[in-house]
Design an enzyme around this catalytic site. Structure first.
Site, mmCIF file in Angstrom:
data_model
loop_
_atom_site.group_PDB
_atom_site.id
_atom_site.type_symbol
_atom_site.label_atom_id
_atom_site.label_comp_id
_atom_site.label_asym_id
_atom_site.label_seq_id
_atom_site.Cartn_x
_atom_site.Cartn_y
_atom_site.Cartn_z
ATOM 1 N N HIS A 123 -13.001 11.409 11.112
ATOM 2 C CA HIS A 123 -11.846 11.212 10.352
ATOM 3 C C HIS A 123 -12.175 12.347 8.981
ATOM 4 O O HIS A 123 -13.202 12.497 8.827
ATOM 5 C CB HIS A 123 -11.580 9.899 9.849
ATOM 6 C CG HIS A 123 -10.953 9.014 10.928
ATOM 7 N ND1 HIS A 123 -11.840 8.533 12.063
ATOM 8 C CD2 HIS A 123 -9.813 8.474 11.255
ATOM 9 C CE1 HIS A 123 -10.880 7.777 12.840
ATOM 10 N NE2 HIS A 123 -9.834 7.804 12.427
ATOM 11 N N HIS A 124 -11.255 12.256 8.191
ATOM 12 C CA HIS A 124 -11.171 12.948 7.139
ATOM 13 C C HIS A 124 -12.077 12.403 5.971
ATOM 14 O O HIS A 124 -12.470 11.334 5.967
ATOM 15 C CB HIS A 124 -9.573 13.172 6.268
ATOM 16 C CG HIS A 124 -9.056 11.510 6.186
ATOM 17 N ND1 HIS A 124 -9.361 10.807 5.141
ATOM 18 C CD2 HIS A 124 -8.360 11.048 6.900
ATOM 19 C CE1 HIS A 124 -9.012 9.467 5.213
ATOM 20 N NE2 HIS A 124 -8.306 9.613 6.378
ATOM 21 N N ASN B 291 -5.085 0.802 15.451
ATOM 22 C CA ASN B 291 -4.465 2.307 15.775
ATOM 23 C C ASN B 291 -2.991 1.883 16.227
ATOM 24 O O ASN B 291 -3.206 1.102 17.401
ATOM 25 C CB ASN B 291 -5.273 2.969 16.313
ATOM 26 C CG ASN B 291 -4.732 4.427 16.554
ATOM 27 O OD1 ASN B 291 -3.691 4.781 16.651
ATOM 28 N ND2 ASN B 291 -5.542 5.489 16.057
ATOM 29 N N LYS C 299 -11.911 8.904 4.092
ATOM 30 C CA LYS C 299 -11.818 7.470 4.771
ATOM 31 C C LYS C 299 -13.123 6.477 4.140
ATOM 32 O O LYS C 299 -14.259 7.353 4.122
ATOM 33 C CB LYS C 299 -11.929 7.406 6.264
ATOM 34 C CG LYS C 299 -11.892 6.396 6.966
ATOM 35 C CD LYS C 299 -11.645 6.490 8.654
ATOM 36 C CE LYS C 299 -11.431 5.269 9.211
ATOM 37 N NZ LYS C 299 -10.309 4.371 8.819
ATOM 38 N N GLY D 48 0.797 -1.302 0.004
ATOM 39 C CA GLY D 48 0.171 -0.088 0.062
ATOM 40 C C GLY D 48 0.871 1.223 -0.002
ATOM 41 O O GLY D 48 0.595 2.363 0.329
ATOM 42 N N THR E 84 -5.006 -2.513 8.322
ATOM 43 C CA THR E 84 -6.188 -2.447 7.740
ATOM 44 C C THR E 84 -7.248 -2.542 8.461
ATOM 45 O O THR E 84 -7.182 -3.554 9.366
ATOM 46 C CB THR E 84 -6.073 -3.506 6.389
ATOM 47 O OG1 THR E 84 -5.674 -4.745 6.836
ATOM 48 C CG2 THR E 84 -4.920 -2.783 5.450
#
Length: 243
Positions: free
Chosen positions: A132-133, A101, A136, A9, A76
């Protein structure tokens, strides 16, 4: 000899952060791959996999790691429960750190949440809130899901206690339910709050991330640790000695 790492990734946000952190920590990126690249050849010249790709790629990277007997660090999230159960059995065949995390601070939040859930009884309503942004793809976050698991474990509740947000005439809140709320917007790296609310007082435990590098450095710390462990599935609580 410095540890050689395969980043799976590598073109994603976290993959790039891991590559940057590896340079800071004087670790070798032996291979940086993404979808369509030759993972087998890359892993053959590396000591450990650090995977922040996609939940769809987890099985293939684990099968490859098992075939080559290489340790794995998995970051992931978004796997269905039945799928994750099968993947955990596969991951246990090699040394594997799997965490939602990798932040040291968040893992301390896990420990504090467990303690709070044990001390504060059912008269303290538990809610988990994460943001979150906008990019996501899964919800709730892996971190929020782990916080929920900790509360359910300490209160001896099952998944039926979960409430994903609330809408309409829901009736009064029951003492056994645990709320989960996922917010998305902007460029928020990751905010998590666990709230225990009683009549007359409220306890809030919050962690806010402003730099994706904290997760990358934590993942590399896990990589340095896991290469010395026997086969089995570990998390960051093991890496940090918080258990």
């Amino acid at each position: 000899m410095s540890l050689s790492i395969l980043i799976n990734g590598a073109r994603g946000r976290m993959g790039q952060a891991v590559a940057s952190a590896a340079r800071e920590m004087n670790l070798v990126v032996g291979a940086a791959i993404d979808v369509g690249d030759d993972a087998a050849a890359g892993l053959a010249r590396c000591d450990v996999v650090v995977d922040f790709s996609s939940h769809a790629a987890t099985r293939s990277i684990l099968e490859l790691a098992v075939a080559q007997k290489k340790p794995v660090v998995l970051g992931t999230t978004g796997h269905a429960a039945a799928e994750k159960k099968a993947l955990l059995a596969l991951a246990g065949q090699v040394p594997c750190v799997w965490a939602g995390n990798f932040s040291v601070g968040v893992n301390l939040l896990f420990a504090l949440t467990r303690r709070a859930a044990a001390v504060l009884g059912s008269d303290y309503d538990a809610e988990v809130i994460e943001m979150h942004h906008r990019f996501k793809k899964d919800a709730p976050s892996g971190t929020a899901a782990r916080l929920l698991e900790i509360i359910l474990e300490e209160r001896k509740l099952n998944a039926s206690a979960l409430r994903h947000g609330r809408e309409g005439i829901t009736g009064e809140r029951t003492p056994t339910e645990v709320g989960m709320h996922a917010l998305r917007g902007g460029d928020v790296v990751g905010d998590h709050t666990v709230m225990f609310a009683a009549l007359g007082e409220r306890v809030e435990l919050t962690h806010k991330a402003s730099d994706r590098g904290i997760f990358a450095r934590g993942a590399l710390r896990a990589a340095q640790w896991v290469v010395h462990q026997p086969a089995g599935v570990y998390d960051m609580q093991d890496v940090l000695g918080l258990k």
